[in-house]
Design a protein around this motif. Structure first.
Motif, short mmCIF file in Angstrom:
data_model
loop_
_atom_site.label_atom_id
_atom_site.label_comp_id
_atom_site.label_asym_id
_atom_site.label_seq_id
_atom_site.Cartn_x
_atom_site.Cartn_y
_atom_site.Cartn_z
N PHE A 95 4.53 -8.09 9.59
CA PHE A 95 5.27 -7.04 8.89
C PHE A 95 5.11 -7.17 7.37
O PHE A 95 4.98 -6.19 6.65
CB PHE A 95 6.74 -7.10 9.28
N ARG A 96 5.13 -8.44 6.90
CA ARG A 96 4.99 -8.67 5.46
C ARG A 96 3.63 -8.19 4.95
O ARG A 96 3.53 -7.61 3.87
CB ARG A 96 5.17 -10.16 5.17
N HIS A 97 2.59 -8.41 5.76
CA HIS A 97 1.26 -7.98 5.33
C HIS A 97 1.15 -6.45 5.33
O HIS A 97 0.53 -5.86 4.44
CB HIS A 97 0.19 -8.58 6.25
N HIS A 98 1.73 -5.80 6.32
CA HIS A 98 1.76 -4.33 6.33
C HIS A 98 2.47 -3.80 5.09
O HIS A 98 1.99 -2.86 4.44
CB HIS A 98 2.46 -3.84 7.59
N LYS A 99 3.62 -4.38 4.79
CA LYS A 99 4.37 -3.94 3.62
C LYS A 99 3.58 -4.15 2.34
O LYS A 99 3.53 -3.27 1.46
CB LYS A 99 5.70 -4.70 3.57
N GLN A 100 2.95 -5.31 2.23
CA GLN A 100 2.15 -5.60 1.04
C GLN A 100 0.97 -4.65 0.91
O GLN A 100 0.67 -4.16 -0.19
CB GLN A 100 1.65 -7.05 1.10
N CYS A 101 0.29 -4.36 2.04
CA CYS A 101 -0.85 -3.44 2.00
C CYS A 101 -0.41 -2.03 1.60
O CYS A 101 -1.11 -1.34 0.84
CB CYS A 101 -1.55 -3.40 3.36
N ALA A 102 0.73 -1.59 2.12
CA ALA A 102 1.23 -0.25 1.79
C ALA A 102 1.54 -0.15 0.30
O ALA A 102 1.17 0.84 -0.36
CB ALA A 102 2.46 0.06 2.63
N ILE A 103 2.22 -1.18 -0.25
CA ILE A 103 2.58 -1.13 -1.67
C ILE A 103 1.34 -1.25 -2.55
O ILE A 103 1.17 -0.51 -3.52
CB ILE A 103 3.59 -2.26 -1.98
N ASP A 104 0.45 -2.20 -2.21
CA ASP A 104 -0.77 -2.39 -3.01
C ASP A 104 -1.65 -1.14 -2.99
O ASP A 104 -2.24 -0.76 -4.02
CB ASP A 104 -1.56 -3.59 -2.51
N LEU A 147 -0.69 1.98 -2.61
CA LEU A 147 -0.06 3.00 -3.45
C LEU A 147 -0.23 2.67 -4.93
O LEU A 147 -0.50 3.57 -5.74
CB LEU A 147 1.42 3.13 -3.10
N LEU A 148 -0.10 1.40 -5.28
CA LEU A 148 -0.28 1.01 -6.69
C LEU A 148 -1.71 1.23 -7.16
O LEU A 148 -1.94 1.60 -8.32
CB LEU A 148 0.11 -0.46 -6.87
N ARG A 149 -2.68 1.01 -6.27
CA ARG A 149 -4.08 1.26 -6.63
C ARG A 149 -4.29 2.74 -6.96
O ARG A 149 -5.05 3.08 -7.87
CB ARG A 149 -5.01 0.84 -5.49
N LEU A 150 -3.64 3.61 -6.20
CA LEU A 150 -3.76 5.05 -6.47
C LEU A 150 -3.06 5.42 -7.78
O LEU A 150 -3.56 6.26 -8.54
CB LEU A 150 -3.16 5.85 -5.30
N VAL A 151 -1.92 4.80 -8.03
CA VAL A 151 -1.18 5.10 -9.26
C VAL A 151 -1.94 4.62 -10.48
O VAL A 151 -1.87 5.24 -11.55
CB VAL A 151 0.23 4.47 -9.18
N LYS A 152 -2.67 3.52 -10.35
CA LYS A 152 -3.44 3.00 -11.49
C LYS A 152 -4.59 3.92 -11.88
O LYS A 152 -5.12 3.80 -12.99
CB LYS A 152 -3.98 1.60 -11.16
N HIS A 153 -5.00 4.79 -10.99
CA HIS A 153 -6.06 5.76 -11.29
C HIS A 153 -5.50 7.17 -11.07
O HIS A 153 -5.84 7.83 -10.07
CB HIS A 153 -7.29 5.51 -10.42
#
Length: 321
Positions: free
Chosen positions: A24-33, A35-41
């Motif tokens: 679950f922690r890895h899913h949560k981390q992948c979802a946040i990361d 989204l952040l990658r999209l926000v950075k561009h």
């Protein structure tokens, strides 16, 4: 010794336990990361979201508009009426009697007699030059308007055959041709909307697939390293799957906002136009269930594009090692 050996064998045969907290922690981390990658561009992400939104919005808007038109014209489609034009020598009493006899028939829901004077008065009210018609003799015949209980074309044709032999009936008019044309036009529009939706869904799959491909290429070295460290395919694919999820979700939300904006801007004009034909314009914006279906469709299409890109390009990376 036997008990210890049996316990050892049970431990060896036991299925490996799954660490659900880490999963679950890895899913949560992948979802946040992701989204952040999209926000950075923001510019490139916004362009992709906009393209997805337009591709999702067009067939959805056409479908909702088609559904609204279909609802608005249901009264027309089910409103096939028969008009009996009476001969000139028919008196008002004879016309009323014939109308009453027809009203007693079970296949007729409503029968209304319209006298010559009433028809002439209603005709003049529809014209702007009614004052110039004062000196003209009334050329309109008396008539009886019938609303049949059955709207099937075969039933109506059989009813016309029975009405043709009635006394005082000079001519019979039924408005079915234009109703059939309207239904055919609506069927054609539905097919076009379905074809357009399929084409634009393929376009969204290609757009998301190409975007995910570029993301895979930019992280190619990272993928090779974590693959050498023993990472599973599911572990590697997870961040890109969430990229597809965010593309679909935010693109679907943008599509909904575009549909709502367009609907709010054109509804007053459409309602004003249709009111001249006695029709109230149906709302062409999405309701709660429609919004959920729109978002689900956008997410599933985007995930499919991400899956196809992962299946193809990760396999190429594996072969290149």
């Amino acid at each position: 010794m036997a008990k210890r050996k049996a316990a050892t064998n049970r431990r060896r045969n036991r299925a490996p336990s799954i660490d659900y907290k880490s999963w679950f922690r890895h899913h949560k981390q992948c979802a946040i990361d992701s989204l952040l990658r999209l926000v950075k561009h923001p510019i490139s992400s916004a362009l992709t979201w906009l393209v997805i939104a337009i591709a999702i919005m067009l067939p959805t808007l056409f479908y909702v508009a088609f559904h609204a038109v279909n609802l608005s014209t249901q009264a027309w489609q089910a409103g096939g009426q028969i008009t009996l034009y009476l001969s000139d020598d028919t008196t008002k009493a004879e016309g009323l009697q014939l109308s009453a006899e027809l009203a007693d028939r079970p296949e007729i829901e409503l029968s209304q007699f319209i006298g010559k004077d009433q028809a002439w008065s209603e005709f003049r009210q529809t014209l702007t030059l009614s004052n110039e018609l004062v000196d003209f003799d009334n050329p309109l015949p008396a008539s009886i308007v019938l609303i049949p209980t059955q709207q099937d074309a075969v039933e109506l044709e059989a009813m016309i055959l029975t009405l043709q032999g009635l006394a005082h009936v000079d001519n019979i008019q039924i408005d079915l041709d234009w109703i059939n044309r309207l239904n055919q036009l609506l069927s054609l529009a539905e097919k076009v909307v379905q074809l357009l939706g399929a084409i634009l869904a393929i376009a969204v799959i290609l757009i998301v697939g190409n975007t995910i491909r570029l993301s895979i290429e930019s992280r190619k070295d990272e993928i090779i390293i974590i693959k050498l460290l023993g990472a599973t395919d599911a572990y590697i694919k997870r961040p890109f799957i969430y990229l597809g999820f965010w593309y679909g979700l935010i693109g679907g939300i943008a599509a909904w906002l575009l549909i709502t904006t367009i609907s709010l801007s054109i509804h007053p004009v459409l309602d004003s136009f249709l009111s001249s034909y006695g029709i109230s314009a149906q709302s062409i914006w999405l309701k709660g269930t429609d919004i959920i279906l729109l978002l689900l469709a956008s997410i599933l299409i985007s995930l499919l594009g991400a899956r196809i890109a992962l299946w193809r390009h990760l396999r190429d990376i594996e072969n290149a090692r």
